[in-house]
Design an enzyme around this catalytic site. Structure first.
Site, short mmCIF file in Angstrom:
data_model
loop_
_atom_site.label_atom_id
_atom_site.label_comp_id
_atom_site.label_asym_id
_atom_site.label_seq_id
_atom_site.Cartn_x
_atom_site.Cartn_y
_atom_site.Cartn_z
N GLU A 254 -4.79 -8.75 -0.13
CA GLU A 254 -5.51 -8.50 1.12
C GLU A 254 -6.98 -8.33 0.76
O GLU A 254 -7.31 -7.49 -0.08
CB GLU A 254 -5.02 -7.23 1.82
CG GLU A 254 -3.63 -7.38 2.42
CD GLU A 254 -3.20 -6.16 3.24
OE1 GLU A 254 -4.07 -5.47 3.81
OE2 GLU A 254 -1.99 -5.91 3.29
N GLN B 102 -6.99 -11.50 7.76
CA GLN B 102 -5.75 -12.24 7.94
C GLN B 102 -6.12 -13.62 8.46
O GLN B 102 -7.29 -13.90 8.61
CB GLN B 102 -4.84 -11.49 8.89
CG GLN B 102 -4.54 -10.08 8.38
CD GLN B 102 -3.42 -9.36 9.16
OE1 GLN B 102 -2.78 -9.87 10.06
NE2 GLN B 102 -3.20 -8.10 8.79
N GLU C 287 0.83 -1.23 0.00
CA GLU C 287 0.00 0.00 0.00
C GLU C 287 0.86 1.26 0.00
O GLU C 287 0.63 2.19 0.79
CB GLU C 287 -0.97 -0.01 1.19
CG GLU C 287 -1.96 -1.15 1.11
CD GLU C 287 -3.03 -1.15 2.19
OE1 GLU C 287 -2.94 -0.36 3.15
OE2 GLU C 287 -3.96 -1.97 2.09
#
Ligand code: AHR
Length: 490
Positions: free
Chosen positions: A294, A339, A171
């Site tokens: 993600e 996660q 990111e």
């Protein structure tokens, strides 16, 4: 009555198993207290939590991303190798905690071996240097004979770890990221890092950091992705895309949450077009695929533990997202649920035990009950308007059909989004004969907001016999239900 038409000859593409990947970050209790817990009676000789490992094995994880996330942008890998007593305890600046460095590169690799999964390391392109990134590849992948490879051997690992997948930062577009950069600056730096990392090992595959979707600035996504791909397409194999979602404010919690995967699908398809156009323009011959490295439902908790509790709506949303990524299998080759443990995660621990959150079940079903060939399913059903996520309509029935050629099995993954109405589905199949009996794997619950907890399993997965299967047969999906139909093709 809804209709699904399937034809074995009409195929969308091959689903890469890496879309069932997971992500673990040094954040809250994901690593320490989740994956790794020294001194716990529940841990093995490597200090890995055995109960977590067993639950993770159930997810058949093909690829595991580490060490972050935001953490990666301040992480210096040398801190986490070598004798434990010499590893520094440091302030951790991404999540404002303390990092003991007890879990480092070699522990991660050992964990991957225990889980039988491919390691995927995200390099530090925030506060890190190109030398540091290249040295990490040397430490992990080179035969002994140069300093960092020798250091690995000194640490007890003579044979190279052979880490194939490496991320070029996390990111990097965001102001919250340590060492964040504007697109031209990131693209230039990523390209140089890619050069030296690949010079260290020609076999590695690199994931370029893709852009962020922003409601207030739709062009930002295009601008970032264009700039970084234009500069780096010839040196990378993947570009990343992150998607976290929750309900839309002012809209029905359940239906707006379940509409979000369709919004994400638009962005993925747009990114895919951009990739293909740049490959053509720049005459890049190798494929570049998307790594959704993600993704998850995440909207309730924004502290530095992120211990989100998931309900049935979330589980259905996760099932739809998994269907959606596999329908887009030509574009998406890697995906990592963010996660794996405790932090916005399907597996939730305490020092005494663990439980499986609602979202564990669709994840397990997808990894276990799916073929590698995605079929082009034609679906006719009612839908609801969802302009608020930028799509005109969302179908009440989400469907993905896959075929396992070697086992001769057909899997139809269905999600009935409706809170009230069962969906009677007429499934019409061409291209082979179906055995009259099969199995329906069902994830369901009484209310959208029902959750699991320690010792309390309200949402699980049950298997029911499925009979009366023929070339055209009816199956009824109850409201708020994810069902995977497993059938034999003769
Ligand atoms: O997964 C939690 C965080 O979300 C990650 O560290 C970051 O990459 C993202 O913003």
């Amino acid at each position: 009555m809804s209709v699904i038409k399937l034809d074995l000859a009409r195929r969308v593409g091959i689903i890469d198993r890496k879309v069932y990947g997971m992500f673990i970050e040094h954040l809250g209790r994901c690593i320490y207290g989740g994956v790794y817990e020294p001194g716990s009676p529940l841990s093995d000789e490597y200090r890995f939590r055995k109960d977590v490992l067993e639950a993770a094995r159930g997810l058949r994880v093909p690829i595991l991303r580490w060490p972050g996330g935001n953490f990666a942008s301040g992480y210096h890998w040398l801190d986490g190798v070598g004798p434990e007593e010499r590893r520094p305890v440091r302030p951790e600046l991404a999540w404002n905690t303390t990092e003991t460095n007890l879990f480092g590169t070699n522990e991660f690799i050992q964990y991957c071996r225990a889980l039988d999964t491919e390691p995927y390391i995200c390099a530090n392109l925030g506060s890190g240097t190109m030398d540091e990134a290249a040295a990490w590849v040397e430490y992990c992948n080179r035969e002994i004979g140069t300093s960092y490879a020798d250091l690995r051997a000194e640490h007890g690992f003579e044979k190279p770890h052979k880490v194939i997948y490496w991320g070029l930062g996390n990111e990097m577009y965001g102001d919250w990221q340590i060492g964040h950069k504007k697109a031209p600056e990131y693209a230039g730096f990523a390209r140089e890092c890619a050069k030296v990392m690949k010079a260290m090992d020609r076999d590695i595959k690199l994931v370029l950091c893709g852009g962020q979707e922003r409601e207030d600035d739709r062009e930002a996504f295009f601008d970032w992705n264009w700039e970084v791909l234009d500069k780096c397409a010839d040196v990378v194999e993947y570009i990343s895309y992150h998607f976290y979602w929750g309900p839309v404010q002012g809209q029905d919690t359940h239906y707006s949450m379940l509409a979000q995967p369709y919004h994400s699908e638009h962005y993925l398809q747009f990114l895919w077009q951009l990739i293909e156009q740049i490959r053509r323009d720049r005459r890049v011959e190798h494929p570049i695929k998307i790594a959704v490295d993600e993704w998850n439902v995440w909207y309730r908790i924004h502290d530095n533990r992120l211990e989100e509790r998931y309900d049935l709506s979330d589980a259905l949303a996760v099932a739809i997202y998994l269907n959606m990524m596999r329908r887009n299998c030509s574009a998406v080759e890697i995906a990592n649920l963010a996660q794996m443990v405790n932090v916005i995660a399907p597996i939730f621990t305490s020092p005494e035990g663990m439980f499986l959150q609602t979202i564990y079940h669709p994840l397990r079903l997808a990894a276990e009950k799916s073929g590698t060939i995605a079929l082009d399913a034609h679906v006719e059903c009612d839908s609801y308007p969802a302009e608020y996520v930028g799509v005109p309509e969302v179908p009440y029935l989400d469907a993905l059909a896959t075929f396992d050629e070697s086992a001769k099995k057909l899997f139809v993954s269905l999600v009935n989004l409706s809170k009230e109405d069962a969906q009677k589905v007429d499934i019409r199949f061409e291209g082979g004969d179906l055995a009259p009996e099969g199995i329906a794997h069902i994830v369901s619950g009484e209310r959208p907001d029902v959750v699991n907890d320690f010792g309390e399993e309200n949402v699980t997965c049950r298997a029911e016999p499925l009979d009366g299967i023929s070339g055209s047969f009816a199956y009824t999906v109850p409201p708020l239900t994810h069902a995977v139909l497993e059938m034999e093709v003769r």
